[in-house]
Design a protein around this motif. Structure first.
Motif, mmCIF file in Angstrom:
data_model
loop_
_atom_site.group_PDB
_atom_site.id
_atom_site.type_symbol
_atom_site.label_atom_id
_atom_site.label_comp_id
_atom_site.label_asym_id
_atom_site.label_seq_id
_atom_site.Cartn_x
_atom_site.Cartn_y
_atom_site.Cartn_z
ATOM 1 N N HIS A 50 -6.162 4.244 8.165
ATOM 2 C CA HIS A 50 -6.711 2.872 6.969
ATOM 3 C C HIS A 50 -6.115 3.194 6.065
ATOM 4 O O HIS A 50 -6.027 1.446 5.296
ATOM 5 C CB HIS A 50 -7.956 3.223 8.300
ATOM 6 C CG HIS A 50 -8.050 3.164 9.597
ATOM 7 N ND1 HIS A 50 -8.237 2.349 9.712
ATOM 8 C CD2 HIS A 50 -9.234 4.339 10.193
ATOM 9 C CE1 HIS A 50 -8.364 2.562 10.875
ATOM 10 N NE2 HIS A 50 -9.000 4.306 11.619
ATOM 11 N N GLN A 51 -6.256 3.588 5.651
ATOM 12 C CA GLN A 51 -5.975 3.589 3.693
ATOM 13 C C GLN A 51 -4.349 2.945 3.700
ATOM 14 O O GLN A 51 -4.059 2.186 2.920
ATOM 15 C CB GLN A 51 -6.094 4.748 2.389
ATOM 16 C CG GLN A 51 -7.355 5.552 2.921
ATOM 17 C CD GLN A 51 -7.409 6.860 2.163
ATOM 18 O OE1 GLN A 51 -6.938 6.983 1.324
ATOM 19 N NE2 GLN A 51 -8.618 7.949 2.634
ATOM 20 N N LEU A 52 -3.524 3.413 4.548
ATOM 21 C CA LEU A 52 -2.078 2.963 4.476
ATOM 22 C C LEU A 52 -1.978 1.694 4.663
ATOM 23 O O LEU A 52 -1.309 1.009 4.467
ATOM 24 C CB LEU A 52 -0.713 3.314 4.809
ATOM 25 C CG LEU A 52 -1.132 5.389 4.968
ATOM 26 C CD1 LEU A 52 -0.428 6.457 5.502
ATOM 27 C CD2 LEU A 52 0.092 5.935 3.350
ATOM 28 N N LEU A 53 -3.019 1.288 5.639
ATOM 29 C CA LEU A 53 -2.716 0.508 6.583
ATOM 30 C C LEU A 53 -3.628 -0.422 5.381
ATOM 31 O O LEU A 53 -2.893 -2.060 5.424
ATOM 32 C CB LEU A 53 -3.713 -0.125 7.933
ATOM 33 C CG LEU A 53 -2.713 0.385 8.767
ATOM 34 C CD1 LEU A 53 -4.232 0.810 10.068
ATOM 35 C CD2 LEU A 53 -1.396 -0.064 9.709
ATOM 36 N N ALA A 54 -4.244 -0.712 4.814
ATOM 37 C CA ALA A 54 -4.485 -0.933 3.560
ATOM 38 C C ALA A 54 -4.208 -2.056 2.687
ATOM 39 O O ALA A 54 -3.867 -2.426 2.554
ATOM 40 C CB ALA A 54 -6.013 -0.862 3.142
ATOM 41 N N ALA A 55 -3.027 -0.843 2.660
ATOM 42 C CA ALA A 55 -1.850 -0.401 1.118
ATOM 43 C C ALA A 55 -1.151 -1.626 1.496
ATOM 44 O O ALA A 55 -0.237 -2.635 0.991
ATOM 45 C CB ALA A 55 -1.591 0.372 0.652
#
Length: 284
Positions: A50-55
């Motif tokens: 989810h952190q990667l998708l936010a980035a």
């Protein structure tokens, strides 16, 4: 450490005991499993995803497209090149695209350094006759080459090798050395299928945030330009003179396998390059 298990269940070496905190930190294979809507993942993997998708919201599409690519390459190995033995380096967890093995392959060897991934591969991917798994660090090519499944390949015939989404997790020196050693341990006319993440089609801020997010999770992630990827390949020769292309744009050099419409519809989301290279006709 190299541990080998054949598809018929023979044990060659005692398997390592997992560290106590093994499932408390994210792993690349489980992360990709979650991004591709799989079930073999844990809370740390989902949190990082989810952190990667936010980035970079395109990360999920990139994983899906690049996984699909493997099945198309296997089709070409068999139908286009007549290769009947394949080594999948960094095979990852079983999924719909690597769980479909052509019956024309006499030998398949799945390699991964994650003991949980190798165990899944041993139960699912290596079930058919002629399929084996190896628990090994693929950067230790001499040890890998000495493993029983690798040694049992027919070294008088070309071998097809998948090296998909592996090099971005290696530093330049390790990646370059691994490719050169692999070139020296394969028979003439062997073919390597390579995919590699790139930041060429994303905003620089997105790429920077991706790299930093992985770094904070304790993972090296290094997307590369075409020039940097070609520099790593060293002695490998482009197959039929074809170089790097965007993964979703890849078509077999001798077009026998039509690209599925999904890939052409989302070619801008793959964020990776693909190529086929060969050892050539040199004497081993």
């Amino acid at each position: 450490m190299v541990s080998n298990t054949s598809g018929n269940g023979r044990e060659f070496q005692e398997r390592p005991v997992l560290p106590a905190n093994f499932f408390e930190r994210p792993a690349v294979a489980r992360l990709q499993d979650y991004l591709d809507h799989g079930r073999d993942n844990y809370l740390p993997d989902r949190q990082l995803a989810h952190q990667l998708l936010a980035a970079a919201p395109w990360v999920r599409d990139s994983v899906r497209i690049n996984r699909t690519h493997g099945a198309r390459v296997l089709d070409y190995f068999s139908a286009g090149l007549g290769i009947d033995q394949v080594v999948d380096l960094g095979c990852g967890l079983p999924h719909e695209h690597n769980n479909r093995r052509s019956t024309t392959f006499r030998r398949m060897v799945y390699v991964d350094n994650d003991p949980v991934v190798e165990a899944h591969a041993r139960m699912v991917l290596a079930e058919p006759d002629g399929a084996d798994t190896v628990l090994a660090d693929l950067t230790d090519v001499p040890a890998l080459a000495a493993s029983s499944p690798f040694a049992e390949l027919d070294h008088h015939k070309p071998v097809g090798v998948l090296l998909h989404d592996v090099l971005p997790w290696l530093d330049d020196r390790t990646a370059r050395t691994t490719l050169r050693m692999l070139h020296g341990h394969l028979p003439p006319r062997s073919v390597l299928s390579l995919t590699h993440a790139t930041g060429d089609f994303a905003h620089p801020d997105q790429v920077r945030r991706l790299v930093e997010t992985f770094e904070h999770a304790g993972m090296l992630f290094r997307p590369r330009s075409p020039a940097a990827i070609e520099d790593l390949l060293g002695p490998w020769e482009p197959l039929d003179g074809h170089g790097l292309v965007v993964t979703a744009d890849w078509e077999p050099p001798r077009a026998l396998v039509a690209p599925p419409p999904l890939l052409h519809a989302q070619r801008g989301l793959s964020h990776a390059y693909a190529t086929l290279v060969t050892t050539g006709d040199r004497t081993p």
